[in-house]
Scaffold this active site. Structure first.
Site, PDB file in Angstrom:
ATOM      1  NE  ARG A 106      12.560 -68.778 -27.532  1.00  0.00           N
ATOM      2  CZ  ARG A 106      11.333 -69.034 -27.112  1.00  0.00           C
ATOM      3  NH1 ARG A 106      11.051 -68.972 -25.831  1.00  0.00           N
ATOM      4  NH2 ARG A 106      10.378 -69.354 -27.961  1.00  0.00           N
ATOM      5  CD  GLU A 140       9.246 -75.109 -26.587  1.00  0.00           C
ATOM      6  OE1 GLU A 140       9.737 -74.367 -27.459  1.00  0.00           O
ATOM      7  OE2 GLU A 140       8.037 -75.386 -26.531  1.00  0.00           O
ATOM      8  CB  CYS A 173      32.083 -75.134 -31.350  1.00  0.00           C
ATOM      9  SG  CYS A 173      32.058 -76.038 -29.797  1.00  0.00           S
ATOM     10  CB  CYS A 212      30.456 -79.689 -30.143  1.00  0.00           C
ATOM     11  SG  CYS A 212      29.557 -78.752 -28.880  1.00  0.00           S
ATOM     12  CD  GLU A 248       5.541 -73.186 -23.130  1.00  0.00           C
ATOM     13  OE1 GLU A 248       5.262 -72.768 -24.268  1.00  0.00           O
ATOM     14  OE2 GLU A 248       6.697 -73.203 -22.685  1.00  0.00           O
ATOM     15  CD  GLU A 279       7.175 -65.979 -27.354  1.00  0.00           C
ATOM     16  OE1 GLU A 279       7.321 -65.727 -26.146  1.00  0.00           O
ATOM     17  OE2 GLU A 279       7.498 -67.055 -27.885  1.00  0.00           O
TER      18      GLU A 279
HETATM   19  C1  GLA Z   1       7.271 -72.262 -26.771  1.00  0.00           C
HETATM   20  C2  GLA Z   1       8.145 -71.673 -25.688  1.00  0.00           C
HETATM   21  C3  GLA Z   1       7.567 -70.471 -25.035  1.00  0.00           C
HETATM   22  C4  GLA Z   1       6.882 -69.579 -26.035  1.00  0.00           C
HETATM   23  C5  GLA Z   1       5.834 -70.365 -26.770  1.00  0.00           C
HETATM   24  C6  GLA Z   1       5.046 -69.541 -27.757  1.00  0.00           C
HETATM   25  O1  GLA Z   1       6.515 -73.311 -26.391  1.00  0.00           O
HETATM   26  O2  GLA Z   1       8.496 -72.620 -24.717  1.00  0.00           O
HETATM   27  O3  GLA Z   1       8.617 -69.789 -24.384  1.00  0.00           O
HETATM   28  O4  GLA Z   1       7.829 -69.110 -26.933  1.00  0.00           O
HETATM   29  O5  GLA Z   1       6.466 -71.390 -27.488  1.00  0.00           O
HETATM   30  O6  GLA Z   1       4.114 -70.319 -28.466  1.00  0.00           O
HETATM   31 ZN    ZN Z   2      29.815 -76.478 -29.203  1.00  0.00          ZN
END
Ligand code: GLA
Ligand code: ZN
Length: 671
Positions: free
Chosen positions: A111, A150, A157, A160, A310, A358
């Site tokens: 991701r 995040e 590429c 970019c 978080e 996770e």
């Molecule tokens: C990050 C992500 C979450 C998860 C946590 C796990 O902060 O934003 O999606 O992966 O870490 O600690």
């Molecule tokens: Zn790119």
């Protein structure tokens, strides 16, 4: 944004439980109420369920979730799903995949790895966000937009590269100017057109990796490109729901983005806090680092209240060694966030998934939904604590001391060919100053070089290696008007373009000190100086300088340095500028900074805190002062306070001596 009550909640992924939704979703709602949860963040990784095929949308399940939250009195923080994409998108539109620094294309997976120049990705994101905003912008459960997750960015590429070249054209105008700004005559690297400029291949030696100026420009471009992408994501959200605030969850000192720039584009800053508590004396330092990060994140939002988006109600699962935080730690880390300006305590995640990377990450609920767990009880304790200090919500910080942390300095130091080349310790040095200020009883605002200095009495700017346009002048004006300025070794070495100065360096008049030579040492090599009757060791970095108007408050004691100034003081107009020419321990910084500030009439929140105890303050709209005393020791501590405080977090008054339980935070109000 002022809240009337603290948000308390978690990331929530009901779509992972779609096949069991008839039992799991209602149970989730019951559990949320039992846990005192009032907000859930949804949709963060939901793209595959929102658009299972290109152009085929299905919002029915999210309608159900949003309605369910509303019915149950819960607020929704609704995310845009750009943090992760379904496989069909990569297959159909390969341009969404990044290319790495060695020009190797990514394959689908993981991701947080999209190319933000991809026209397909930009279009798909705009279409998705528009639909979300149109559909849910006025939903009664909607509390805030959570943009992506995040964010990070570093894509090499061809698109970019083009975007980088365009950015360079904007910044430099002519290729000649770029060549001069990057000192490209060196090694015959002068470009004859912008189309020749590629992204650096750092850390790989494949192509350009050595030029500090070129590397710095790339970091700046990546940061700006991402900030633009954030605005692209926000456009439909702000258009269809201008009343709903927008945030993105940040990662403290993450090097890839100038969070001050990104923060200025948000309505509320939020961040993800994962201290890895050790359940021993190391927790004092971990607590100090966490304080630093909270203060930094608040700073990126202009010192307004922020959200802790978080945190973990147990052990994380991604560390090398995943240590369980002992009882009471969740409460400590939650109140710590509030102490430093958070209006929320949120966790990752509400219910753990059965699989995926996770599956063993701490959560409020295990997959079976049981509540007879320590994590669940601790989350309930947090809910009760937040309720007892509810009036603190929305209050602001107001610290007289500003500490400068600047991403442009960090980038310049990352590529600086001097001193400790691969580890200049910028972040550690600023944090050490932060810890020292806290130990001396001060609350700290963290700002960057472009921030307004006028609210402050003192500006502490360690290792401000690169001077951004106008900063030296503003800092000098601040001192002239009566401010206290403190600078260290490795300050003011280069200008905004990372070029050394051909005229007198701009900080020389302010400091009254000319920097002559810089020395870096490996382990074991030391020097020292005497200050307030004590001998303080010096390690790792030391500067040799000549006084040009300043006086020496202390000198080096050993080697060929002996007798040269190490701590200096220069009167500037109505104010003063101090410099410390060498790297010292936090304890020494506590003595030096505490001494200088008090002498200058800048009062700490609390005088003489016991070791491991720090203070933070927030102020209500009516001027009410809230004081937080944090005992990061794994044993009890006693703190002396003037009589006029009452405890908010439990009944009773607190005057004279206040006893702080092991690893706990007391919340007080001026009585
Ligand atoms: C990050 C992500 C979450 C998860 C946590 C796990 O902060 O934003 O999606 O992966 O870490 O600690
Ligand atoms: Zn790119």
């Amino acid at each position: 944004m002022a809240e009337t009550f603290f948000l308390h909640g978690a990331d929530y992924n009901p779509e992972q439980w779609m096949k069991l939704k008839d039992t799991v979703w209602p149970e989730d709602m019951r559990r949320a109420k039992e846990a005192g949860v009032n907000v859930l963040s949804v949709g963060i990784f939901s793209w595959a369920f929102l658009e299972p095929e290109d152009g085929v949308y299905d919002f029915s399940w999210l309608d159900e979730v949003m309605d369910m939250l509303h019915r149950n009195g819960l607020k929704a923080i609704l995310a845009t799903p750009s943090g992760s994409r379904p496989p069909w998108m990569a297959q159909k539109y390969p341009s969404v995949l990044r290319m790495d620094n060695e020009r190797k294309p990514y394959v689908y997976g993981a991701r947080h790895n999209a190319c933000y120049s991809s026209p397909d990705f930009r279009r798909k994101v705009t279409e998705m966000n528009t639909r979300l905003a149109q559909r849910y912008g006025n939903h009664p459960a909607l509390h805030m937009w959570h943009v992506s997750n995040e964010y990070n960015y570093d894509c090499h590429c061809p698109r970019c590269q083009k975007a980088f070249q365009e950015w360079l054209k904007q910044r430099y105008g002519t290729i000649d100017n770029l060549n001069d700004s990057w000192w490209n005559t060196f090694w015959s690297h002068r470009f004859s057109g912008f189309e020749q400029v590629e992204s650096p291949t750092t850390p790989s030696f494949l192509g350009e990796w050595e030029s500090p100026n070129h590397n710095l420009a790339w970091r700046r471009f990546c940061s700006d490109h991402l900030a633009d992408f954030f605005l692209l994501e926000c456009e439909p959200l702000r258009k269809y729901s201008p009343h709903i605030p927008v945030t993105a969850n940040l990662m403290h000192t993450f090097p890839g983005i100038d969070y001050f720039e990104l923060g200025r584009r948000m309505d509320t800053v939020s961040w993800d806090n994962y201290p890895r508590w050790k359940n021993d004396e190391r927790d004092r330092d971990i607590s100090a680092w966490t304080d630093f990060r909270h203060d930094l994140m608040r700073g990126t939002g202009g010192q307004k209240p922020f959200l802790m988006m978080e945190s973990c109600p147990g052990a994380v699962n991604w560390d090398d060694v995943n240590t369980l935080p002992p009882p009471g730690t969740v409460l400590y880390q939650s109140l710590q966030a509030v102490a430093h300006g958070s209006d929320s305590v949120q966790y990752f995640q509400f219910r753990a998934g059965r699989g995926g990377s996770e599956q063993f990450h701490g959560s409020i609920l295990p997959p079976d939904g049981s509540t007879d767990t320590r994590a669940f009880r601790e989350v309930c304790d947090v809910a009760a604590a937040l309720e007892s200090i509810r009036e603190v919500c929305g209050s602001v910080t107001r610290n007289p001391v500003a500490l400068v942390y600047d991403w442009h300095v960090r980038w310049a130091l990352d590529y600086a060919w001097t001193a400790h080349r691969f580890h200049q310790k910028y972040e550690e040095t600023v944090q050490s100053h932060h810890a020292a200020l806290q130990r001396a009883g001060y609350g700290v605002d963290i700002i960057d070089q472009t921030s307004d200095l006028s609210p402050y009495k003192a500006v502490i700017a360690p290792m401000v290696f690169l001077l951004r346009e106008g900063f030296a002048e503003r800092l000098t004006a601040f001192a002239r008007e009566g401010g206290l300025v403190y600078l260290t070794y490795m300050s003011g070495y280069v200008d905004e373009e990372d070029l050394r100065f051909v005229t007198t360096p701009p900080l020389e008049a302010l400091t009254g000190v000319r920097t002559d030579e810089l020395d870096a040492w490996d382990k074991g090599r030391e020097n020292c100086f005497l200050w307030q009757g004590r001998e303080w060791p010096i390690h790792e970095v030391a500067q040799l300088c000549t006084l040009k108007g300043a006086e020496a408050l202390a000198v080096y004691e050993n080697q060929f340095y002996k007798g040269l100034p190490v701590l200096t003081r220069n009167p500037v107009g109505k104010g003063l500028c101090f410099t410390l020419q060498a790297r010292v321990e936090t304890g020494c910084l506590t003595a030096v900074l505490g001494g200088l500030l008090q002498e200058h009439g800048v009062e700490p929140l609390v005088k003489e805190l016991p070791a491991g105890v720090t203070a933070a303050a927030r102020y209500g709209a009516d001027g009410t002062e809230y004081l937080f005393l944090q005992n990061a020791n794994r044993e009890a501590a006693v703190c002396a306070l003037p009589d006029s405080w009452v405890r908010l977090d439990r009944t009773g008054t607190a005057g004279g001596e206040i006893r702080l339980d092991a690893f706990s935070i007391a919340v007080l109000k001026r009585g």
